[in-house]
Design an enzyme around this catalytic site. Sequence first.
Site, mmCIF file in Angstrom:
data_model
loop_
_atom_site.group_PDB
_atom_site.id
_atom_site.type_symbol
_atom_site.label_atom_id
_atom_site.label_comp_id
_atom_site.label_asym_id
_atom_site.label_seq_id
_atom_site.Cartn_x
_atom_site.Cartn_y
_atom_site.Cartn_z
ATOM 1 N N GLY A 116 6.721 0.812 -28.822
ATOM 2 C CA GLY A 116 8.059 0.675 -28.271
ATOM 3 C C GLY A 116 8.883 1.939 -28.458
ATOM 4 O O GLY A 116 9.585 2.386 -27.550
ATOM 5 N N ARG A 158 7.607 7.212 -31.984
ATOM 6 C CA ARG A 158 6.316 6.756 -32.498
ATOM 7 C C ARG A 158 5.191 7.233 -31.591
ATOM 8 O O ARG A 158 4.100 7.562 -32.054
ATOM 9 C CB ARG A 158 6.305 5.232 -32.605
ATOM 10 C CG ARG A 158 5.019 4.637 -33.147
ATOM 11 C CD ARG A 158 4.762 5.024 -34.571
ATOM 12 N NE ARG A 158 5.774 4.518 -35.486
ATOM 13 C CZ ARG A 158 5.796 4.771 -36.787
ATOM 14 N NH1 ARG A 158 4.856 5.530 -37.318
ATOM 15 N NH2 ARG A 158 6.757 4.306 -37.551
ATOM 16 N N ARG A 211 14.528 9.681 -19.440
ATOM 17 C CA ARG A 211 15.249 8.765 -20.334
ATOM 18 C C ARG A 211 14.804 8.896 -21.793
ATOM 19 O O ARG A 211 15.023 7.994 -22.605
ATOM 20 C CB ARG A 211 15.096 7.311 -19.860
ATOM 21 C CG ARG A 211 15.786 7.022 -18.532
ATOM 22 C CD ARG A 211 15.536 5.599 -18.078
ATOM 23 N NE ARG A 211 16.268 5.318 -16.842
ATOM 24 C CZ ARG A 211 17.411 4.631 -16.795
ATOM 25 N NH1 ARG A 211 17.943 4.155 -17.908
ATOM 26 N NH2 ARG A 211 18.009 4.409 -15.629
ATOM 27 N N ARG A 223 -0.771 -2.466 -26.878
ATOM 28 C CA ARG A 223 0.512 -2.362 -27.577
ATOM 29 C C ARG A 223 0.277 -2.133 -29.052
ATOM 30 O O ARG A 223 -0.576 -2.779 -29.678
ATOM 31 C CB ARG A 223 1.336 -3.630 -27.370
ATOM 32 C CG ARG A 223 2.532 -3.735 -28.307
ATOM 33 C CD ARG A 223 3.584 -4.708 -27.832
ATOM 34 N NE ARG A 223 4.431 -5.182 -28.904
ATOM 35 C CZ ARG A 223 5.321 -4.460 -29.576
ATOM 36 N NH1 ARG A 223 5.469 -3.175 -29.300
ATOM 37 N NH2 ARG A 223 6.057 -4.998 -30.533
ATOM 38 N N SER A 244 5.541 -3.333 -34.282
ATOM 39 C CA SER A 244 5.844 -4.012 -35.549
ATOM 40 C C SER A 244 6.279 -5.443 -35.269
ATOM 41 O O SER A 244 6.619 -5.796 -34.136
ATOM 42 C CB SER A 244 6.945 -3.264 -36.306
ATOM 43 O OG SER A 244 8.115 -3.156 -35.516
ATOM 44 N N ASP A 290 8.351 -6.817 -41.793
ATOM 45 C CA ASP A 290 9.294 -7.639 -42.564
ATOM 46 C C ASP A 290 8.844 -9.090 -42.499
ATOM 47 O O ASP A 290 8.003 -9.459 -41.680
ATOM 48 C CB ASP A 290 10.725 -7.491 -42.029
ATOM 49 C CG ASP A 290 10.840 -7.903 -40.586
ATOM 50 O OD1 ASP A 290 11.263 -9.042 -40.341
ATOM 51 O OD2 ASP A 290 10.506 -7.093 -39.701
ATOM 52 N N ARG A 329 5.813 2.059 -44.299
ATOM 53 C CA ARG A 329 5.077 1.582 -43.128
ATOM 54 C C ARG A 329 3.908 2.485 -42.759
ATOM 55 O O ARG A 329 2.998 2.081 -42.044
ATOM 56 C CB ARG A 329 6.010 1.501 -41.914
ATOM 57 C CG ARG A 329 7.102 0.482 -42.066
ATOM 58 C CD ARG A 329 7.961 0.454 -40.819
ATOM 59 N NE ARG A 329 9.145 -0.367 -41.017
ATOM 60 C CZ ARG A 329 9.983 -0.692 -40.046
ATOM 61 N NH1 ARG A 329 9.768 -0.263 -38.821
ATOM 62 N NH2 ARG A 329 11.037 -1.433 -40.301
#
Length: 232
Positions: free
Chosen positions: A20, A24, A43, A87, A90, A204, A217
């Site tokens: 996402g 990353r 963008r 995908r 998280s 989480d 992470r």
Amino acid sequence: MSIHIEAQKGEIAETVLLPGDPLRAKWIADHFLDNPVQYNNIRGMLGFTGSYHGKKVSVQGTGMGIPSTLIYCHELINHYGVKNMVRVGSAGSYLEKVKINDIVIAMAASSTSGINAARFPGANFAPTANFKLFTKAANFAIQENIPIHSGNILSSDIFYEDDTEDYKKWAKFGILCVEMETAGLYTIAAQHDVSALSLLTISDSLVTRESLSSEERQKSFSNMIKIALSVL
């Protein structure tokens, strides 16, 4: 080029990893791909193509939520001929056994989104993973002794829930975790007869209220990317 991706034909691989976060995507390209070349900055949604063990692979940021993800998936499939979409994101755990840093391979994705309501009035479409990608990823994780969970997850349109106990109704039916994109990804893959898989790192827990810092992470995200690249 398409509206949201400025790559030329041939600059994007048939297999694309989909985080996402566009930063990353850059991190994945810098740490895992040989000779990565940036093909998109529209963008700020970064995209890169490089190679992994001699195989061409791309990584494209998608933003947060199903609507944003579907824009990029649609263009990747219809403008660039992408065949495999993985995908890498998280998620928040819904079950005590699904712990911080664990990796979930989503077999199916329930959803609070209405993306399929108009397509299937009075019925529910069940978006599922591609079996071939799923088994490749699961077998690699087992061979590498990387702990995984697999099963049904929830793709939610809401990040900040009004009712912090709402997750329990989903947990009662075995939903492993919550995120915001997979149901859309699996739906568009089914629509266009391409392959999709969602890999999620638990960052989480709604059960224990634990959460990871960005530094903590790193190791589990690395394992997730290795699993994702194993489908090549």
